[in-house]
Scaffold this motif. Structure first.
Motif, PDB file in Angstrom:
ATOM      1  N   ILE A 277     -41.870  27.627 -84.328  1.00 29.95           N
ATOM      2  CA  ILE A 277     -40.820  27.671 -85.349  1.00 29.95           C
ATOM      3  C   ILE A 277     -39.640  28.476 -84.805  1.00 29.95           C
ATOM      4  O   ILE A 277     -39.799  29.647 -84.454  1.00 29.95           O
ATOM      5  CB  ILE A 277     -41.343  28.335 -86.646  1.00 29.95           C
ATOM      6  CG1 ILE A 277     -42.607  27.655 -87.146  1.00 29.95           C
ATOM      7  CG2 ILE A 277     -40.248  28.328 -87.715  1.00 29.95           C
ATOM      8  CD1 ILE A 277     -42.442  26.227 -87.566  1.00 29.95           C
ATOM      9  N   PRO A 278     -38.425  27.886 -84.740  1.00 24.61           N
ATOM     10  CA  PRO A 278     -37.269  28.651 -84.241  1.00 24.61           C
ATOM     11  C   PRO A 278     -36.925  29.851 -85.116  1.00 24.61           C
ATOM     12  O   PRO A 278     -36.621  30.935 -84.606  1.00 24.61           O
ATOM     13  CB  PRO A 278     -36.137  27.627 -84.229  1.00 24.61           C
ATOM     14  CG  PRO A 278     -36.820  26.298 -84.196  1.00 24.61           C
ATOM     15  CD  PRO A 278     -38.091  26.477 -84.963  1.00 24.61           C
ATOM     16  N   GLY A 279     -36.915  29.656 -86.444  1.00 25.74           N
ATOM     17  CA  GLY A 279     -36.516  30.738 -87.334  1.00 25.74           C
ATOM     18  C   GLY A 279     -37.277  30.686 -88.643  1.00 25.74           C
ATOM     19  O   GLY A 279     -37.540  29.603 -89.181  1.00 25.74           O
ATOM     20  N   ALA A 280     -37.638  31.860 -89.161  1.00 26.67           N
ATOM     21  CA  ALA A 280     -38.425  31.912 -90.390  1.00 26.67           C
ATOM     22  C   ALA A 280     -38.170  33.233 -91.097  1.00 26.67           C
ATOM     23  O   ALA A 280     -37.736  34.216 -90.491  1.00 26.67           O
ATOM     24  CB  ALA A 280     -39.913  31.764 -90.082  1.00 26.67           C
TER      25      ALA A 280
ATOM     26  N   ALA B  36     -29.474  28.649 -91.905  1.00 38.16           N
ATOM     27  CA  ALA B  36     -30.388  27.984 -90.982  1.00 38.16           C
ATOM     28  C   ALA B  36     -30.136  26.480 -90.992  1.00 38.16           C
ATOM     29  O   ALA B  36     -29.756  25.907 -92.017  1.00 38.16           O
ATOM     30  CB  ALA B  36     -31.834  28.266 -91.375  1.00 38.16           C
ATOM     31  N   VAL B  37     -30.368  25.852 -89.846  1.00 40.24           N
ATOM     32  CA  VAL B  37     -30.370  24.394 -89.769  1.00 40.24           C
ATOM     33  C   VAL B  37     -31.800  23.939 -89.500  1.00 40.24           C
ATOM     34  O   VAL B  37     -32.602  24.669 -88.916  1.00 40.24           O
ATOM     35  CB  VAL B  37     -29.412  23.862 -88.680  1.00 40.24           C
ATOM     36  CG1 VAL B  37     -28.006  24.371 -88.925  1.00 40.24           C
ATOM     37  CG2 VAL B  37     -29.881  24.255 -87.288  1.00 40.24           C
ATOM     38  N   GLY B  38     -32.110  22.732 -89.928  1.00 36.01           N
ATOM     39  CA  GLY B  38     -33.441  22.188 -89.697  1.00 36.01           C
ATOM     40  C   GLY B  38     -33.612  21.703 -88.264  1.00 36.01           C
ATOM     41  O   GLY B  38     -32.643  21.387 -87.575  1.00 36.01           O
ATOM     42  N   HIS B  39     -34.875  21.636 -87.854  1.00 38.89           N
ATOM     43  CA  HIS B  39     -35.221  21.112 -86.534  1.00 38.89           C
ATOM     44  C   HIS B  39     -36.417  20.167 -86.672  1.00 38.89           C
ATOM     45  O   HIS B  39     -37.253  20.339 -87.548  1.00 38.89           O
ATOM     46  CB  HIS B  39     -35.602  22.244 -85.573  1.00 38.89           C
ATOM     47  CG  HIS B  39     -34.527  23.247 -85.336  1.00 38.89           C
ATOM     48  ND1 HIS B  39     -34.234  24.250 -86.245  1.00 38.89           N
ATOM     49  CD2 HIS B  39     -33.662  23.407 -84.299  1.00 38.89           C
ATOM     50  CE1 HIS B  39     -33.233  24.987 -85.774  1.00 38.89           C
ATOM     51  NE2 HIS B  39     -32.873  24.503 -84.594  1.00 38.89           N
ATOM     52  N   GLU B  40     -36.462  19.179 -85.821  1.00 36.45           N
ATOM     53  CA  GLU B  40     -37.620  18.304 -85.710  1.00 36.45           C
ATOM     54  C   GLU B  40     -38.060  18.291 -84.254  1.00 36.45           C
ATOM     55  O   GLU B  40     -37.329  17.814 -83.375  1.00 36.45           O
ATOM     56  CB  GLU B  40     -37.277  16.878 -86.173  1.00 36.45           C
ATOM     57  CG  GLU B  40     -37.176  16.711 -87.684  1.00 36.45           C
ATOM     58  CD  GLU B  40     -38.512  16.818 -88.380  1.00 36.45           C
ATOM     59  OE1 GLU B  40     -39.548  16.591 -87.723  1.00 36.45           O
ATOM     60  OE2 GLU B  40     -38.511  17.129 -89.590  1.00 36.45           O
TER      61      GLU B  40
ATOM     62  N   VAL C   5     -31.287  26.332 -82.621  1.00 34.83           N
ATOM     63  CA  VAL C   5     -31.469  26.410 -81.170  1.00 34.83           C
ATOM     64  C   VAL C   5     -30.168  26.105 -80.438  1.00 34.83           C
ATOM     65  O   VAL C   5     -30.027  26.449 -79.265  1.00 34.83           O
ATOM     66  CB  VAL C   5     -32.584  25.450 -80.701  1.00 34.83           C
ATOM     67  CG1 VAL C   5     -33.919  25.838 -81.301  1.00 34.83           C
ATOM     68  CG2 VAL C   5     -32.237  23.991 -81.005  1.00 34.83           C
ATOM     69  N   GLU C   6     -29.214  25.477 -81.106  1.00 33.33           N
ATOM     70  CA  GLU C   6     -27.936  25.152 -80.469  1.00 33.33           C
ATOM     71  C   GLU C   6     -26.906  26.262 -80.633  1.00 33.33           C
ATOM     72  O   GLU C   6     -26.106  26.509 -79.727  1.00 33.33           O
ATOM     73  CB  GLU C   6     -27.380  23.845 -81.034  1.00 33.33           C
ATOM     74  CG  GLU C   6     -28.202  22.611 -80.653  1.00 33.33           C
ATOM     75  CD  GLU C   6     -27.557  21.325 -81.139  1.00 33.33           C
ATOM     76  OE1 GLU C   6     -26.475  21.391 -81.760  1.00 33.33           O
ATOM     77  OE2 GLU C   6     -28.152  20.252 -80.908  1.00 33.33           O
TER      78      GLU C   6
END
Length: 433
Positions: free
Chosen positions: A15-18, A193-197, A38-39
């Protein structure tokens, strides 16, 4: 439970961020880890905004209950009394309560972008004439996004304001939730936060405005915990006991044992709890409240598909560490070829197709977004998940046994002759093909 646990669990699920928050024994505890994107990485903290997805439904239901307390809405009145423009395929009628406990018979929803104008919700409701109906009113719960968007239209018509303005006036401003937003212009000027897949940024950040009543709020872990604390209080005139009263039973569901008004109700280690989860494009959230213990836990993560098991791990750790409650999955039945053959096959609904395969030693479930929906989508949809191993449980129930949705439960439906004709997954009905 501490930041080290959050960090270890986030690394385990990639998980990048939580962020997480706990209220217990009159004290708040905040935890955070990782980055917003992540960007374009910024550190996540207690004020970082995350999309709540369907936890927004608890705000919509509570706003309706505020209008009930003011004598402007009745839970047992027909929805048509407040939304006379509503037209459905079979001309059916249902009450406000049946809308809020998902027993209206409306299918999950429509995938039509009605724009970002103040008329977006009205236009969405006009499109419900095309929505599939999955059963008779009051027959069974079936989770409906469009049902809660329709509840948002009730709020608009009763207050004469847009849904977002009404939620601010009825809830956010009185409760001092100044870091809770619908408007993208408000979000983009703050840390969010932005979502990631699977490690890639998920786009779009959120979908169209008409889905706001069912899933459009962006908020911080601090504001979300304040929302939970409000629901541990006296309600400020809102009848919280009515919201927590079981109105529809659930089978084989991770959502809970029953539905109240806007809340899923369950028993954990013998103690009554209320809660709701939410997901958006690569963002996941979980909220659980144990009223008798004055306990609440919230957890948010910005990576799919493993944001769900991350949040579950955080909630279970908080329950055990602070409240002394153990939340357990049921024990699956051993593989039986005859039972496996009975459930194997194809199922579908308006948005997805499901296949259950019998491998000869176990069952595997796969769910895919319908190809025609992918082809017609104006923006990228989340990637399909790999097939999941599953096992049967007693009483025609089942459970996912590995992968991102480990522990996810559902059940099979039989007709009058005992033949399996459907399967429920995450509160949504799939008919047998």
């Amino acid at each position: 439970m501490d930041n080290d646990f959050i960090a270890r669990t986030a690394r385990h699920f990639d998980i990048p961020g939580a962020a997480a928050g706990v209220f217990h024994a009159g004290r708040e505890h905040h935890f955070s880890h990782g980055v917003t994107s992540v960007e374009n990485p910024l550190p996540v903290n207690e004020d970082t905004l995350f999309l709540l997805g369907s936890i927004t439904k608890t705000y919509t239901a509570t706003a309706i209950m505020r209008l009930v307390a003011q004598g402007r809405v009745s839970l047992d009145a027909s929805v048509h009394e407040y939304v006379p423009e509503l037209e459905l395929a079979d001309g059916r009628s249902f009450t406000v309560r049946q809308l809020l406990n998902h027993t209206s018979g409306l299918d999950w929803g429509t995938l039509v972008d009605t724009g970002e104008g103040d008329d977006s919700l009205r236009r969405h409701v006009e499109g419900l004439a095309e929505l599939k109906l999955i059963g008779a009113t009051g027959e069974r719960p079936s989770y409906s996004q469009s049902g809660f968007n329709l509840a948002g239209r009730i709020i608009e018509n009763v207050t004469g304001q847009t849904y977002e303005q009404a939620i601010a006036a009825l809830l956010l401003e009185p409760l001092g939730l100044g870091n809770t937003h619908f408007d993208r212009d408000a979000v983009m000027t703050r840390r969010f936060a932005v979502g990631h897949e699977k490690g890639e940024v998920a786009r779009p950040w959120r979908h169209w405005r008409a889905n706001n009543p069912g899933g459009g709020i962006a908020t911080s872990i601090a504001d979300l915990l304040a929302w939970a604390r409000f629901h541990l209080g006296d309600g400020d005139g809102i009848d919280f006991s009515e919201m927590r009263r079981p109105t529809a039973a659930l089978r084989g569901s991770n959502l809970g044992d029953a539905i109240g008004v806007g809340w899923f109700l369950r028993t954990i280690d013998g103690v009554a709890a209320i809660g709701h989860g939410g997901s958006s494009n690569g963002q996941f959230a979980e909220l659980l409240i144990v009223p008798s213990l004055g306990f609440a836990v919230v957890s948010v993560a910005n990576q799919g598909p493993d944001g769900i098991p991350f949040n579950q791990a955080v909630v279970r750790q908080a329950l055990a560490h602070f409240a002394g409650l153990v939340d357990r999955d049921p024990e699956p039945l051993p593989y039986n070829a005859s039972d496996a053959d009975e459930v194997a096959g194809g199922y579908d609904n308006d948005a997805m197709v499901m296949t259950i395969d019998d491998t000869g030693s176990g069952l595997v479930l796969e769910v895919l977004i319908r190809p025609e929906i992918r082809a017609a989508a104006e923006s990228d949809l989340p990637a399909d998940h790999a097939p999941f191993p599953m096992a049967l449980l007693p009483r025609d129930e089942y459970m996912i046994t590995a992968g991102a949705f480990t522990g996810q439960r559902g059940f099979f439906t039989r007709d009058a002759d005992g033949v399996i004709v459907g399967v429920d997954l995450a509160g949504r009905m799939f008919g047998r093909v």
